[in-house]
Design an enzyme around this catalytic site. Structure first.
Site, PDB file in Angstrom:
ATOM      1  N   ASP A  93       0.742  -1.271  -0.036  1.00 22.52           N
ATOM      2  CA  ASP A  93      -0.067  -0.015   0.163  1.00 22.52           C
ATOM      3  C   ASP A  93       0.852   1.214   0.226  1.00 22.52           C
ATOM      4  OD1 ASP A  93       0.989   0.352   2.472  1.00 22.52           O
ATOM      5  OD2 ASP A  93      -0.962   0.004   3.576  1.00 22.52           O
ATOM      6  N   SER A  94       0.351   2.571  -0.084  1.00 18.43           N
ATOM      7  CA  SER A  94       1.182   3.620  -0.165  1.00 18.43           C
ATOM      8  C   SER A  94       1.636   4.220   1.123  1.00 18.43           C
ATOM      9  CB  SER A  94       0.281   4.747  -0.928  1.00 18.43           C
ATOM     10  OG  SER A  94      -0.750   5.178   0.012  1.00 18.43           O
ATOM     11  N   GLY A  95       0.948   3.894   2.185  1.00 15.08           N
ATOM     12  CA  GLY A  95       1.223   4.093   3.777  1.00 15.08           C
ATOM     13  C   GLY A  95       0.164   5.288   3.849  1.00 15.08           C
ATOM     14  N   GLY A  96      -0.536   5.755   2.941  1.00 16.27           N
ATOM     15  CA  GLY A  96      -1.741   6.935   3.217  1.00 16.27           C
ATOM     16  C   GLY A  96      -2.431   6.476   4.118  1.00 16.27           C
ATOM     17  N   PHE A  97      -3.052   5.195   4.376  1.00 15.54           N
ATOM     18  CA  PHE A  97      -4.162   4.849   5.129  1.00 15.54           C
ATOM     19  C   PHE A  97      -3.560   4.941   6.755  1.00 15.54           C
ATOM     20  CE2 PHE A  97      -6.228   1.898   7.948  1.00 15.54           C
ATOM     21  CZ  PHE A  97      -7.810   2.282   7.733  1.00 15.54           C
ATOM     22  N   ASP A 147      -3.029   8.262  -1.320  1.00 18.05           N
ATOM     23  CA  ASP A 147      -4.290   8.970  -1.335  1.00 18.05           C
ATOM     24  C   ASP A 147      -4.641   9.471   0.011  1.00 18.05           C
ATOM     25  OD1 ASP A 147      -4.310   6.250  -0.240  1.00 18.05           O
ATOM     26  OD2 ASP A 147      -6.400   6.214  -0.617  1.00 18.05           O
ATOM     27  N   GLY A 215     -11.250   3.891   1.470  1.00 16.77           N
ATOM     28  CA  GLY A 215     -12.086   4.409   2.329  1.00 16.77           C
ATOM     29  C   GLY A 215     -13.337   4.005   2.436  1.00 16.77           C
ATOM     30  N   ASP A 265      -7.824  -7.369   0.861  1.00 16.71           N
ATOM     31  CA  ASP A 265      -6.861  -7.719   1.532  1.00 16.71           C
ATOM     32  C   ASP A 265      -7.462  -7.088   3.184  1.00 16.71           C
ATOM     33  OD1 ASP A 265      -6.329  -4.795   1.493  1.00 16.71           O
ATOM     34  OD2 ASP A 265      -5.381  -5.139   3.240  1.00 16.71           O
ATOM     35  N   CYS A 303     -13.073 -29.079   8.308  1.00 19.44           N
ATOM     36  CA  CYS A 303     -12.035 -28.368   7.752  1.00 19.44           C
ATOM     37  C   CYS A 303     -10.611 -29.090   7.460  1.00 19.44           C
ATOM     38  CB  CYS A 303     -11.673 -27.274   8.696  1.00 19.44           C
ATOM     39  SG  CYS A 303     -10.413 -25.978   8.320  1.00 19.44           S
ATOM     40  N   CYS A 305      -7.671 -27.692   7.223  1.00 21.37           N
ATOM     41  CA  CYS A 305      -6.348 -26.914   7.492  1.00 21.37           C
ATOM     42  C   CYS A 305      -5.493 -28.171   8.569  1.00 21.37           C
ATOM     43  CB  CYS A 305      -6.793 -25.772   8.138  1.00 21.37           C
ATOM     44  SG  CYS A 305      -6.924 -25.511   9.886  1.00 21.37           S
ATOM     45  N   CYS A 308      -7.060 -28.131  12.325  1.00 25.73           N
ATOM     46  CA  CYS A 308      -8.198 -28.870  12.391  1.00 25.73           C
ATOM     47  C   CYS A 308      -7.742 -30.317  12.185  1.00 25.73           C
ATOM     48  CB  CYS A 308      -9.339 -28.424  11.506  1.00 25.73           C
ATOM     49  SG  CYS A 308     -10.060 -26.584  12.107  1.00 25.73           S
ATOM     50  N   HIS A 334      -5.651 -21.689  10.820  1.00 26.03           N
ATOM     51  CA  HIS A 334      -7.125 -21.832  10.338  1.00 26.03           C
ATOM     52  C   HIS A 334      -7.772 -20.554   9.914  1.00 26.03           C
ATOM     53  CE1 HIS A 334     -11.071 -23.400  10.788  1.00 26.03           C
ATOM     54  NE2 HIS A 334     -11.480 -22.166  11.288  1.00 26.03           N
TER      55      HIS A 334
HETATM   56 ZN   LIG Z   1      -9.244 -25.599  10.308  1.00 21.75          ZN
END
Ligand SMILES: [Zn+2]
Length: 383
Positions: A93-97, A147, A215, A265, A303, A305, A308, A334
């Site tokens: 990202d730009s760092g703006g946030f 931004d 935003g 993200d 699940c 993963c 799990c 998870h």
């Molecule tokens: Zn899981």
């Protein structure tokens, strides 16, 4: 060609899209969710975990890396990919946030944003030109324009911030020199349909290879966020990827895809995991809850993963009570798995023409907790 986007299929019942992004570090099947590695690490995971989880893109934060260790250090050590040992696509990202989240510690003008570091109080000026140089030193595959993220309900501030965001986008485009990095523009405009429209039109005229919608998820309601996506997404070119920044609750991913978003993200899966909270298909659970003390079941039946497949709720409960490091790691695995897997299911559903049914079924089973706002002014630790 370093960067490309192929639109493979469009859903008939919604604006959902199936696509593929090409970068110098590999392909990203879209719609996709990118875990966040704020400080050049997705907290509690290593790159091998991320590959095993099927993550195809990760995000890292320019603000944090600029302050520590410094973009020059990262560049000297071969760029962000080599520095952090991740050979897949990266977005910075730009760092703006982050800078605009430093309430009381920053002032913005037409030139840029003046702010004080949350680490040592030192003063810095982020200009579009500096932010481009820093992101070029970091060397991510996808980089973002500087931004100004305004409080979404403040009309006057949004008008002023929008003019600045547009001027800065043009300056970023002019300053950007690395052909192997794709620079995305960021549509702003708060909860104001006419401002969003104006922003989308101004930025598409500059012809970026991709567009972000910024935003949102910063204090507005879900209905307001959906309305802004419905206004904005159709105004963006169909042959360019669309990225909804900072959004990652499971229900928001499904709703965002339905409105034509390709990339997401969010720190939510990793941040929640460190607070003992797990996503499940039914909603969220907290591993500290006493009801799990003797529960032999996995966090989520079925699940696939690692967590799990190998560990019980009782064990996870114990790890968090004992504040063992493994607890953070297993919970993070998870949560990231669930979001990456959800996106895989979404892509399958779009490909097979059954996205509407899949969306309805998922939302019917998922109990939403109505907070998760990034909240401007509260997130100096990053998204
Ligand atoms: Zn899981």
């Amino acid at each position: 060609m370093y960067f490309g986007f192929s639109l493979l299929q469009t859903d008939r019942s919604s604006h959902a899209r199936l696509g593929q992004i090409t970068t110098p570090h590999g392909q990203i099947a879209t719609p996709a969710f990118a875990p966040v590695g704020t400080q050049a690490t997705v907290k509690a995971l290593d790159p091998r975990d991320l590959h095993e989880l099927g993550a195809e893109l990760i995000l890292s934060n320019t603000y944090h890396l600029y302050l520590r260790p410094g973009a020059d250090v990262v560049a000297e050590l071969g760029g962000l990919h080599r520095f952090m040992g991740w050979d897949g696509p990266i977005l910075t990202d730009s760092g703006g946030f982050q800078v605009f989240s430093l309430a009381g510690r920053r002032t913005s003008g037409d030139e840029g944003v003046l702010f004080r570091s949350h680490i040592d109080g030192s003063q810095h000026l982020f200009t579009p030109e500096l932010v481009m140089r820093v992101q070029e030193e970091l060397g991510a595959d996808i980089i973002m324009c500087l931004d100004e993220c305004a409080e979404p309900h403040d009309r006057a501030y949004n008008e002023q911030a929008l003019a600045r965001t547009h001027a800065w986008a043009a300056r970023c485009l002019a300053a950007h020199s690395r052909a192997d990095q794709a620079l995305f523009g960021i549509v702003q405009g708060g909860i104001w349909a006419d401002l969003r429209q104006q922003s989308a039109e101004t930025l598409t005229a500059l012809d970026f290879p991709g567009y972000a919608i910024g935003g949102l998820s910063v204090g507005e309601s879900k209905a307001e966020m959906h309305a802004m996506l419905e206004v904005t997404a159709p105004l963006l070119p169909a042959d360019k990827p669309r990225y909804l920044m900072g959004v990652g609750a499971p229900e928001d991913l499904v709703e965002g895809v339905a409105r034509g978003i390709d990339l997401f993200d969010c720190v939510l899966p990793t941040r929640l995991a460190r607070n003992a909270a797990l996503f499940t298909r039914q909603g969220r659970i907290n591993l500290r809850n006493a009801r799990f003390e003797r529960d032999p079941a996995p966090a989520e039946a079925g699940c696939g993963c690692y967590t799990c497949r190998h560990f019980s709720l009782a064990y996870l409960h114990h790890l968090f009570k004992a504040q063992e490091l493994l607890g953070y790691r297993l919970a993070t695995i998870h949560n990231v798995h669930l979001l990456v897997e959800l996106m895989r299911e979404i892509r399958g559903a779009i490909a097979e023409g059954r996205f509407a049914a899949m969306k309805e079924e998922f939302l019917a089973g998922y109990r939403v907790i109505p907070e998760e706002r990034r909240g401007l002014g509260s997130s100096k630790e990053g998204r």
